[in-house]
Design an enzyme around this catalytic site. Sequence first.
Site, short mmCIF file in Angstrom:
data_model
loop_
_atom_site.label_atom_id
_atom_site.label_comp_id
_atom_site.label_asym_id
_atom_site.label_seq_id
_atom_site.Cartn_x
_atom_site.Cartn_y
_atom_site.Cartn_z
N LYS A 22 -74.78 95.17 42.01
CA LYS A 22 -73.34 94.94 42.18
C LYS A 22 -72.86 95.39 43.57
O LYS A 22 -72.22 94.62 44.28
CB LYS A 22 -72.56 95.70 41.10
N ASN A 23 -73.21 96.61 43.94
CA ASN A 23 -72.62 97.14 45.17
C ASN A 23 -73.23 96.55 46.44
O ASN A 23 -72.66 96.70 47.52
CB ASN A 23 -72.63 98.67 45.16
N ARG A 93 -62.37 97.44 44.63
CA ARG A 93 -62.54 98.25 45.83
C ARG A 93 -63.16 97.43 46.97
O ARG A 93 -62.77 97.52 48.12
CB ARG A 93 -63.49 99.39 45.43
N CYS A 117 -61.99 101.41 40.38
CA CYS A 117 -61.94 102.48 39.37
C CYS A 117 -61.10 103.65 39.86
O CYS A 117 -61.16 104.02 41.03
CB CYS A 117 -63.34 102.97 39.05
N ARG A 122 -59.91 107.99 47.06
CA ARG A 122 -60.54 106.83 47.69
C ARG A 122 -59.87 106.39 49.00
O ARG A 122 -59.38 105.26 49.14
CB ARG A 122 -60.64 105.66 46.69
N PRO A 123 -59.82 107.27 49.99
CA PRO A 123 -59.21 106.92 51.28
C PRO A 123 -60.09 105.94 52.06
O PRO A 123 -61.27 105.78 51.74
CB PRO A 123 -59.14 108.26 52.01
N ASP A 125 -59.90 106.12 55.61
CA ASP A 125 -59.72 106.60 57.00
C ASP A 125 -60.96 106.40 57.86
O ASP A 125 -60.86 106.13 59.06
CB ASP A 125 -59.29 108.08 56.99
N ASP A 305 -72.73 107.41 40.52
CA ASP A 305 -72.48 106.32 39.57
C ASP A 305 -73.28 106.48 38.28
O ASP A 305 -73.08 105.72 37.33
CB ASP A 305 -72.78 104.95 40.23
N ARG A 397 -66.39 94.29 34.67
CA ARG A 397 -66.33 94.19 36.14
C ARG A 397 -67.69 94.40 36.76
O ARG A 397 -67.98 93.85 37.82
CB ARG A 397 -65.40 95.30 36.68
N1 EPU Z 1 -64.30 108.80 51.87
C1 EPU Z 1 -63.38 109.27 52.77
N2 EPU Z 1 -62.89 108.39 53.69
C2 EPU Z 1 -63.30 107.10 53.77
C3 EPU Z 1 -64.24 106.63 52.84
C4 EPU Z 1 -64.73 107.50 51.88
O1 EPU Z 1 -63.00 110.43 52.72
O2 EPU Z 1 -62.81 106.38 54.64
C5 EPU Z 1 -64.86 109.73 50.86
C6 EPU Z 1 -64.53 109.33 49.45
O3 EPU Z 1 -63.28 109.83 49.05
C7 EPU Z 1 -65.70 109.90 48.67
C8 EPU Z 1 -66.86 109.79 49.65
O4 EPU Z 1 -66.28 109.65 50.93
O5 EPU Z 1 -65.47 111.24 48.40
C9 EPU Z 1 -67.82 108.64 49.43
O6 EPU Z 1 -67.10 107.41 49.36
P1 EPU Z 1 -67.77 106.01 49.74
O7 EPU Z 1 -66.99 105.43 50.85
O8 EPU Z 1 -69.23 106.20 49.90
O9 EPU Z 1 -67.48 105.17 48.43
P2 EPU Z 1 -67.05 103.66 48.33
O10 EPU Z 1 -67.69 102.87 49.41
O11 EPU Z 1 -65.59 103.54 48.12
C10 EPU Z 1 -69.11 102.95 46.91
C11 EPU Z 1 -69.33 102.29 45.58
C12 EPU Z 1 -69.01 103.30 44.48
C13 EPU Z 1 -69.87 104.54 44.65
C14 EPU Z 1 -69.71 105.12 46.05
C15 EPU Z 1 -70.64 106.28 46.34
C16 EPU Z 1 -68.79 100.01 46.07
C17 EPU Z 1 -67.88 98.88 45.89
N3 EPU Z 1 -68.44 101.15 45.48
O12 EPU Z 1 -67.74 103.29 46.95
O13 EPU Z 1 -69.37 102.65 43.30
O14 EPU Z 1 -69.51 105.52 43.71
O15 EPU Z 1 -69.96 104.09 47.03
O16 EPU Z 1 -71.97 105.89 46.19
O17 EPU Z 1 -69.84 99.89 46.70
C18 EPU Z 1 -69.31 102.16 41.00
O18 EPU Z 1 -70.13 101.26 41.24
O19 EPU Z 1 -69.00 102.54 39.84
C19 EPU Z 1 -68.66 102.83 42.13
C20 EPU Z 1 -67.55 103.54 42.00
#
Ligand code: EPU
Length: 418
Positions: A22-23, A93, A117, A122-123, A125, A305, A397
């Site tokens: 998925k991701n 997301r 979710c 989920r910032p 920045d 996850d 989803r």
């Molecule tokens: N973070 C920041 N700033 C940013 C981006 C992230 O502070 O600009 C923080 C987040 O708050 C978090 C950490 O960095 O504490 C990691 O976040 P990441 O950006 O890696 O997560 P994501 O890209 O939003 C993806 C997966 C998630 C999975 C995470 C971590 C997708 C669509 N989602 O999220 O998947 O938990 O990586 O591996 O790829 C799921 O599949 O159930 C799911 C939530």
Amino acid sequence: MEKLLIKSGNKLQGKIRISGAKNAAVAIIPAAILSGDICFIENLPKINDVRQLEQILLQLGAEVEHNHFSKMKINASTINNYEALGDSARSMRASYYFLGAMLGRFGKAAVSLPGGCNIGVRPIDQHIKGFEALGAKVTIEHGVVRAEAKELIGASIYLDVISVGATINIMLAAVKAKGVTTIENAAKEPHVVDVANFLNAMGADIKGAGTDVIKINGVEELHGCDHMVIPDQIEAGTYMIAAAATQGNVTIENVIPYHLESISAKLMEMGVVIKEYDDSVQVIGKERLKSVDLKTLPYPGFPTDLQQPMSVLLTIAEGTSVVTESIWENRFRHVGELKRMGANIKVEGRVAVIEGVEKLSGAEVQATDLRAGAAMVIAGLIGEGETLISNLIHIDRGYEGLEEKMLSLGGNIKRIQA
Ligand code: EPU
């Protein structure tokens, strides 16, 4: 409203085939925009997030054909709109990947602030920091993120937190930028590598994906390509945990065992028998498993996850387990549901202390988010009597045919109208 009705008592047995990740899929579909040509993407999971991404591509003017979603043909040459606004973008997301992809191809993009979710703040920045370093102007107004650049120029970007989304989004924006972009402290997840492989197949020049430092040499043009999405590490882990929880014996096929090492290691520490083959793993559950401590970490650490499905297994292990969630601050919403089923769990901030109990008992529970939904299914398979799970929208989803796959392994599960 649809619900899942699960009756416990059956040990999962047999073979199961894992779908595409998925991701990885949710990043590769937007990435196809960058080529301005025709891309074929194979091994896509049949999940609602992929259907929503198709809707966004159509809104942008791309032509999309698919074979029940497992193979998608995307013609991005017809795109005439740079704004991914509306329900589809807000529902997930991964819609944020349209920012990097459209910025990279057209120098402008607007996307509704992403949803997904509810597992933490989920910032974005770090995504914005990356786009700005490449020369883009980024604004957020009325729930819409806009990015615009006359010219994108390669830059050195150090991520303050290891972020999968920011790593991929910066790669997307940088593949056609002028000069070299370096992403330091990059995420190393298998899907980051898969996206880089897809971009390289389109003619990009990306090196180092899968390590802390990714180097992107900007290229002028990208072309179409044919790509096969990697197997889903998290779906595979979910079935591994389900097999262990039901004391079953399941062979999980179409996986990359190397991607599953942190999960296999934890399960083996608990007493589960795991046999690894070239592209499959066999999981053999044992009667009473040992408690373990667990901390979620970026890859190659234990994936956040799978923290929720794993907590279910720990509720029936012998002894006390301490689970530390270091990625998302709000990923213990399943605990309240597990308590209804007799689990003994105390949560203090980002730590859950789980005292193993003899058994769970079936109850009416909710899928509070995607992986919590999978956790509830596993809890239902072992909770004495019947479990009724509502809020299936989350499960649909992200898991292809969860109940069909569980049924094929002997799980007593059916979708009912309630
Ligand atoms: N973070 C920041 N700033 C940013 C981006 C992230 O502070 O600009 C923080 C987040 O708050 C978090 C950490 O960095 O504490 C990691 O976040 P990441 O950006 O890696 O997560 P994501 O890209 O939003 C993806 C997966 C998630 C999975 C995470 C971590 C997708 C669509 N989602 O999220 O998947 O938990 O990586 O591996 O790829 C799921 O599949 O159930 C799911 C939530």
